[in-house]
Design a protein around this motif. Structure first.
Motif, short mmCIF file in Angstrom:
data_model
loop_
_atom_site.label_atom_id
_atom_site.label_comp_id
_atom_site.label_asym_id
_atom_site.label_seq_id
_atom_site.Cartn_x
_atom_site.Cartn_y
_atom_site.Cartn_z
N ILE A 184 45.23 -89.29 77.44
CA ILE A 184 45.34 -90.54 78.20
C ILE A 184 44.13 -90.63 79.12
CG2 ILE A 184 46.74 -89.53 80.04
CD1 ILE A 184 48.26 -92.26 80.06
N GLN A 185 43.55 -91.81 79.19
CA GLN A 185 42.35 -92.04 80.01
C GLN A 185 42.59 -93.24 80.92
OE1 GLN A 185 38.65 -94.08 78.51
NE2 GLN A 185 37.86 -91.98 78.63
N VAL A 186 42.36 -93.06 82.21
CA VAL A 186 42.43 -94.14 83.20
C VAL A 186 41.02 -94.36 83.70
CG1 VAL A 186 43.46 -94.95 85.33
CG2 VAL A 186 44.77 -93.44 83.84
N SER A 187 40.51 -95.61 83.59
CA SER A 187 39.11 -95.84 83.91
C SER A 187 38.90 -97.22 84.50
CB SER A 187 38.24 -95.69 82.65
OG SER A 187 38.63 -96.61 81.65
N ASP A 188 37.82 -97.34 85.30
CA ASP A 188 37.33 -98.64 85.74
C ASP A 188 35.88 -98.74 85.27
OD1 ASP A 188 35.89 -97.03 87.43
OD2 ASP A 188 36.81 -97.77 89.28
N ASN A 189 35.11 -99.62 85.85
CA ASN A 189 33.74 -99.82 85.39
C ASN A 189 32.82 -98.66 85.74
OD1 ASN A 189 34.30 -102.37 84.31
ND2 ASN A 189 33.91 -103.41 86.26
N ASN A 190 33.25 -97.83 86.69
CA ASN A 190 32.35 -96.80 87.19
C ASN A 190 32.79 -95.39 86.87
OD1 ASN A 190 30.68 -98.74 88.60
ND2 ASN A 190 32.36 -98.94 90.06
N SER A 191 34.05 -95.19 86.56
CA SER A 191 34.53 -93.82 86.44
C SER A 191 35.77 -93.77 85.57
CB SER A 191 34.83 -93.23 87.82
OG SER A 191 35.85 -94.00 88.45
N SER A 220 51.14 -90.75 88.14
CA SER A 220 50.89 -90.86 89.58
C SER A 220 49.42 -90.58 89.83
CB SER A 220 51.76 -89.87 90.35
OG SER A 220 51.44 -89.88 91.72
N LEU A 221 48.76 -91.45 90.60
CA LEU A 221 47.34 -91.23 90.88
C LEU A 221 46.96 -91.85 92.21
CD1 LEU A 221 45.54 -94.07 90.35
CD2 LEU A 221 46.22 -93.56 88.00
N ASP A 222 45.91 -91.29 92.79
CA ASP A 222 45.32 -91.86 94.00
C ASP A 222 43.98 -92.48 93.65
OD1 ASP A 222 47.44 -90.94 95.52
OD2 ASP A 222 46.42 -89.06 96.05
N SER A 223 43.70 -93.65 94.19
CA SER A 223 42.44 -94.33 93.93
C SER A 223 41.74 -94.63 95.24
CB SER A 223 42.69 -95.64 93.17
OG SER A 223 41.48 -96.34 93.00
N GLU A 224 40.41 -94.51 95.24
CA GLU A 224 39.64 -94.79 96.44
C GLU A 224 39.47 -96.28 96.67
OE1 GLU A 224 35.94 -92.78 96.23
OE2 GLU A 224 36.81 -90.76 96.10
N ALA A 264 44.08 -99.33 96.43
CA ALA A 264 43.57 -98.17 97.14
C ALA A 264 44.74 -97.38 97.69
CB ALA A 264 42.64 -98.61 98.27
N GLY A 265 44.74 -96.10 97.42
CA GLY A 265 45.85 -95.25 97.82
C GLY A 265 46.61 -94.75 96.61
N ASN A 266 47.91 -94.47 96.83
CA ASN A 266 48.72 -93.92 95.75
C ASN A 266 49.26 -95.03 94.85
OD1 ASN A 266 51.80 -92.98 94.89
ND2 ASN A 266 50.21 -91.39 94.64
N ASN A 267 49.30 -94.74 93.55
CA ASN A 267 49.80 -95.69 92.55
C ASN A 267 50.76 -94.97 91.61
OD1 ASN A 267 47.83 -98.34 92.57
ND2 ASN A 267 46.74 -96.48 93.22
N GLN A 268 51.79 -95.70 91.19
CA GLN A 268 52.75 -95.18 90.22
C GLN A 268 52.73 -96.11 89.00
OE1 GLN A 268 54.50 -92.28 90.63
NE2 GLN A 268 53.43 -92.00 92.61
N ILE A 270 45.74 -87.09 89.80
CA ILE A 270 46.44 -87.74 88.70
C ILE A 270 47.41 -86.75 88.05
CG2 ILE A 270 44.53 -87.25 87.09
CD1 ILE A 270 45.28 -89.90 85.67
N VAL A 271 48.65 -87.20 87.88
CA VAL A 271 49.70 -86.38 87.28
C VAL A 271 50.48 -87.25 86.30
CG1 VAL A 271 51.77 -85.01 87.68
CG2 VAL A 271 49.90 -84.95 89.36
N ALA A 272 50.75 -86.72 85.09
CA ALA A 272 51.58 -87.43 84.12
C ALA A 272 52.88 -86.66 83.93
CB ALA A 272 50.83 -87.56 82.79
N TYR A 273 54.00 -87.35 83.96
CA TYR A 273 55.29 -86.67 83.83
C TYR A 273 56.31 -87.65 83.27
CZ TYR A 273 56.40 -89.22 88.13
OH TYR A 273 56.61 -90.20 89.05
N PRO A 274 57.37 -87.21 82.60
CA PRO A 274 57.54 -85.84 82.13
C PRO A 274 56.54 -85.54 81.01
CG PRO A 274 59.21 -87.24 81.17
CD PRO A 274 58.47 -88.11 82.15
#
Length: 563
Positions: A548-555, A499-503, A529-533, A485-489
């Motif tokens: 900033i927090q990105v979350s689902d039901n498990n993580s 930008s983040l990758d999710s399983e 699943a994969g890369n997300n913008q 996970i990367v936040a920019y600028p």
């Protein structure tokens, strides 16, 4: 002496035919002036109390109501009231209960002059809970300044604020009938004197506590020392025992993660050598005696310091006698960039413990000392204790938790308790009888904080020494299905890209918190699943640091950004 006062007073006052309306009155002799050490008290032209001595009180007796009558003070043995030392006219309301106090100085003028001062009295307890005492406090020491009265053992805190000579609390207050340690404090905060006020035998009764004597006998016309008297409705006078201002107990914990404060000297006042020399980050002193009831300076200086000149930080403290404190060095100081830039401070935990209240337990207090961590909960998951710390923010302490010595799993979660940020193993099974401080320490994001020490939970015991690190069982990265996970600028102005990758695919929640953990915004977004913008509009946010927090039901995964 009380028997003589009762019989003479009854013979003069309580005739059923003397007065059509009556009031109740208690007389108290509180003038320490040697010229008034023993006096006669007259009502109109009849002797009421002969040989009335300093620190004596009458029981409550009947007095005329709704008519004027004179109370006169004469030298002992006077045959009449001609040439009385003092005379005053009273007119009491019907069925009222009153206390008349002889006090002040015979040679004084103005507010401290000798007078017969009347106060509302109370013969019996009223509006009490079980085991309480109804209490009034009267400031009767005419050379003493305005004072505050504090209880420092139970503690009940400030009992009476801003009391000047001649004043009382204004109404009886109800307190638990217990053994109190009472400090008389000047307005500047110094403890002047301390007393043992054992009120445990006065349950379901009423009493007056009165200041008496001279605060400075060396400059007074008399030699009576300052004291406190407990005066009961039957005329019993109980002097309260004075006691020395005993040292406070103090532990210092170094929890300032700033790189320039990795090691410091701690100075008490301007002593010849540091109180704590080369005091390292994540180290605690043992509990030590510290001056109580007086101001003292604590200075934080670099480890090469020879004195307090050029100290990094300096603060003035006053500690209560017979109380235990923990002082935590916290915040940031020195060179480097920190986000948020939290000023260095010495934070005080009052009513600290050196050992467990129950020797079979382990007592734990939790201190949030991580400047860039949000408001969090601490949830125990191994033995099912549940939420043991709720909504704690930086600079706050919660506890003491009185726990069974065991092996606990502690989950540091967001405020809702639903998302775990960090998990730690806290094996407290070997700490039976101890009192511990668990500190959130270091930075969640060291890269934004001068690459200083990373976040963790650390434990200080009463014995001091190096803090004990709790084992990080599962960090955010271990728990999360999100990676890279990367936040920019960063800093951002109008738009923040993530930008983040999710399983896995699913609905994710994107939350923005203030640096103190307050939820600012929350949106739902679909992640594959994969890369997300992801693109967030942050135009309406004020300038500052956010989490900033990105979350689902498990993580979940968190990071900081600056607007």
């Amino acid at each position: 002496m009380r028997t003589k006062l009762t019989f003479i007073a009854m013979g003069l006052f309580v005739s059923s035919t003397a007065f059509s309306q009556t009031a109740r009155v208690q007389a108290i002799h509180n003038c320490p002036d040697p010229a008034a050490a023993t006096v006669d008290v007259w009502i109109n032209d009849q002797i009421l109390i002969p040989g009335f001595q300093y620190k004596e009180a009458s029981p409550y007796i009947n007095a005329p109501a709704m008519v004027n009558f004179d109370l006169s003070i004469t030298a002992p043995g006077a045959v009449d009231t001609v040439g009385a030392i003092f005379k005053k006219t009273f007119n009491l309301p019907t069925n009222s209960t009153n206390v008349v106090v002889a006090g002040g100085g015979l040679a004084e003028t103005g507010a401290t002059a000798f007078d017969l001062r009347a106060y509302v009295g109370q013969e019996q307890a009223t509006n009490q809970g079980s085991g309480e005492v109804s209490l009034n406090v009267i400031h009767g020491s005419y050379d003493a300044p305005m004072v505050d009265i504090h209880e420092v053992q139970i503690p009940a805190g400030e009992l009476v604020p801003d009391l000047s000579f001649g004043e009382d609390v204004g109404a009886y207050v109800n307190l638990a009938a217990a053994d109190y340690d009472v400090q008389i404090k000047a307005q500047t905060g110094e403890a002047v004197i301390e007393f043992d006020a054992d009120l445990s035998s006065l349950a379901d009764g009423a009493a007056i506590v009165m200041a008496t004597g001279y605060l400075d006998p060396s400059s007074a016309v008399g030699t009576e020392p300052f004291g406190l008297l407990a005066i009961l409705p039957d005329g019993t006078v109980l002097p309260l025992s004075s006691q020395a201002i005993t040292p406070a107990r103090l532990q210092v914990i170094h929890n300032c993660a700033a790189t320039d404060a990795a090691m410091v000297d701690v100075w008490l006042n301007d002593g010849a050598m540091p109180l704590l020399d080369d005091f390292a980050f994540r180290t605690a002193s043992p509990f030590i005696n510290a001056p109580a009831g007086e101001f003292f300076d604590v200075s934080i200086a670099l480890p090469t310091s020879m004195d307090t000149t050029g100290a990094l930080y300096r603060e003035i403290f006053i500690l209560e006698s017979n109380r235990t404190y923990i002082v935590v060095a916290s915040g940031t100081v020195g060179s480097g960039t920190y986000s948020p830039a939290t000023p260095f401070s010495l934070e005080v935990i009052a009513n600290a413990r050196e050992m467990a209240a129950n020797p079979a337990d382990v007592d734990v207090i939790v201190w949030h000392g991580a400047t860039d961590a949000p408001m969090v909960d601490v949830v125990e998951s191994q033995v099912g204790a549940g939420t043991i710390v709720d909504d704690i923010s930086y600079g706050e302490a919660q506890g003491y938790l009185e726990l069974t010595p065991a092996d606990y799993d502690l989950n540091v979660t967001d405020m809702s308790g639903a998302t775990t940020l960090f998990s730690y193993d806290a094996n407290l099974s070997t700490f039976t009888g101890a009192a511990l401080t668990v500190l959130a320490s270091g930075f969640v994001d060291p890269s934004a904080n001068n690459n200083a020490s990373a976040f963790g939970l650390w434990v200080a015991s009463g014995a001091g020494g190096a803090l004990i690190e709790l084992t990080n069982i599962t960090s955010v990265e271990d728990l999360s299905t999100i990676s890279n996970i990367v936040a920019y600028p960063n800093p951002a102005v109008d738009v923040l890209n993530i930008s983040l990758d999710s399983e896995q695919s699913g609905d994710f929640i994107v939350s923005i918190f203030s640096s103190t953990g307050q939820l600012i915004e929350q949106t739902s977004t679909q992640v594959v699943a994969g890369n997300n913008q992801l693109v967030l509009d942050v135009n309406d946010l004020s300038k500052g640091t956010y989490i900033i927090q990105v979350s689902d039901n498990n993580s979940s995964s968190t990071m900081q950004f600056v607007k």
